[in-house]
Write an enzyme that holds these catalytic residues in place. Sequence first.
Site, mmCIF file in Angstrom:
data_model
loop_
_atom_site.group_PDB
_atom_site.id
_atom_site.type_symbol
_atom_site.label_atom_id
_atom_site.label_comp_id
_atom_site.label_asym_id
_atom_site.label_seq_id
_atom_site.Cartn_x
_atom_site.Cartn_y
_atom_site.Cartn_z
ATOM 1 N N LYS A 16 0.856 -1.188 0.000
ATOM 2 C CA LYS A 16 0.000 0.000 0.000
ATOM 3 C C LYS A 16 0.880 1.220 0.000
ATOM 4 O O LYS A 16 1.997 1.182 0.519
ATOM 5 C CB LYS A 16 -0.883 0.019 1.256
ATOM 6 C CG LYS A 16 -2.109 0.875 1.113
ATOM 7 C CD LYS A 16 -3.130 0.143 0.274
ATOM 8 C CE LYS A 16 -4.497 0.729 0.349
ATOM 9 N NZ LYS A 16 -5.495 -0.296 -0.040
ATOM 10 N N ASP A 34 -6.784 4.078 -4.772
ATOM 11 C CA ASP A 34 -7.392 3.847 -3.451
ATOM 12 C C ASP A 34 -8.119 5.145 -3.085
ATOM 13 O O ASP A 34 -8.538 5.868 -4.006
ATOM 14 C CB ASP A 34 -6.299 3.447 -2.439
ATOM 15 C CG ASP A 34 -6.867 2.819 -1.176
ATOM 16 O OD1 ASP A 34 -7.279 1.653 -1.224
ATOM 17 O OD2 ASP A 34 -6.920 3.503 -0.131
HETATM 18 N N1 GLU Z 1 -7.158 -0.069 -3.375
HETATM 19 C C1 GLU Z 1 -7.902 -1.255 -3.662
HETATM 20 C C2 GLU Z 1 -7.954 -2.136 -2.441
HETATM 21 O O1 GLU Z 1 -7.803 -1.695 -1.330
HETATM 22 C C3 GLU Z 1 -7.444 -1.948 -4.929
HETATM 23 C C4 GLU Z 1 -6.035 -2.430 -4.925
HETATM 24 C C5 GLU Z 1 -5.529 -2.931 -6.270
HETATM 25 O O2 GLU Z 1 -6.300 -2.995 -7.205
HETATM 26 O O3 GLU Z 1 -4.344 -3.243 -6.323
HETATM 27 O O4 GLU Z 1 -8.218 -3.298 -2.533
#
Ligand code: GLU
Length: 411
Positions: free
Chosen positions: A102, A142
């Site tokens: 993240k 996100d």
């Molecule tokens: N931000 C999204 C999540 O928390 C998607 C993450 C992604 O597609 O890599 O799952």
Amino acid sequence: MNIFEMAKIPLEEAIGLSKLVPGAAAVIEQPERTLEVSLPVKMDDGTVRVFTGYRSQHSTVLGPAKGGIRYHQNVTMDEIKTLAFWMTCKCAVAGLPYGGAKGGIIVNPAELSEGELERLTRTYVDKIAFIIGERKDIPAPDVNTNAKIMGWMMDEFSKIAGQYEPAFITGKPICLGGSLGRNAATGYGVKVAAAEALKRKNISLAGSTCAVQGFGNVGSWSAKLLYDLGVKIVAVSDSRSAIFCAEGLNPYEVENHKEMNGTVAGFAGSQAIGSEEILELDVTILVPAALELQITKDNAAKIRARVIVEGANGPTTPEADKILDGNGVLVVPDILANGGGVTVSYFEWVQNLNRHFWTEAEVVSKQESMMVNAFRQVYDTSVKFGSDMRVAAYIVALNRLAEAMKYRGMF
Ligand code: GLU
């Protein structure tokens, strides 16, 4: 207690139940690496502001790290580490060949001009470029980030690499290699999870009611897709206000209203309610789709929903989980319920690597079957171990991670 320690409480329960070898549990409890970067940005007025950003790679045991990047004024390193840990577990539950990561920048993007936002985004990519890439770590959108920002990131990373690099990032605009169905994907997954949960409770979807906390990408798509199935959306909220209508809201119209006015407040035919109240309404389905730590020991006992489908990451504290479980509320945990986004991110990455694109119908049908399958595995695990679905989801994830670690020779 900090959020990372709190996130580990259901994990510890899962470790105890699944009798993992101690080595595997110890590996999962820490991120592999976390990078903090300072981001000097030339502002429109000529001054320089220095922002702080992070990228945490929790695990690369099952594949390259994967996870979104959020822009929010309350971002902290602990939060990003926790979100990265959840991504590892989410990808493992979904059966994807990814670890978890993240990223985040401490910024309120609403205070920046478009030019400032683009310069901040490019500087962030410059600073983390050495740890990301299609086989290393693949970012995505996100909270408060979107396809346009992913496009800038793709452009910047391609410049650094000296070659076209679409597969290093997902959630891109379609014309830059994005996948059909990615924008709606997390909401689509929430819909699938809600439908599966109601089936287990013998409640029919059509005619049931729903409240959605948060009306960003995840919340608005969840509301629209549930509405399309005949669910009455009685309340929605955004970061500033909450609205209610007993006869049901049309989320497509609410979305238009929000686009024009910047908020859901004042939508015709709705009445304003308190932002805590939205969680406590007498509804069939509650979809928390905003930020972490919304359902706590202080309000969990007041929740009247039969099913909670976590569109957000980490909306429920461990103490609240116990109260909800005791009251018979079925909680579909984040690492299962909102896995639709990263599942379609995986499809986007596969399409980019193959230079071959799928139709929206292909994307949707593959997503549906993967999510139904993941739901079934987690639900069956919860029955087998007599645990709630969150602990069961961790058991499923841990087993996959432990097996991969074993064959990598890590213990
Ligand atoms: N931000 C999204 C999540 O928390 C998607 C993450 C992604 O597609 O890599 O799952």
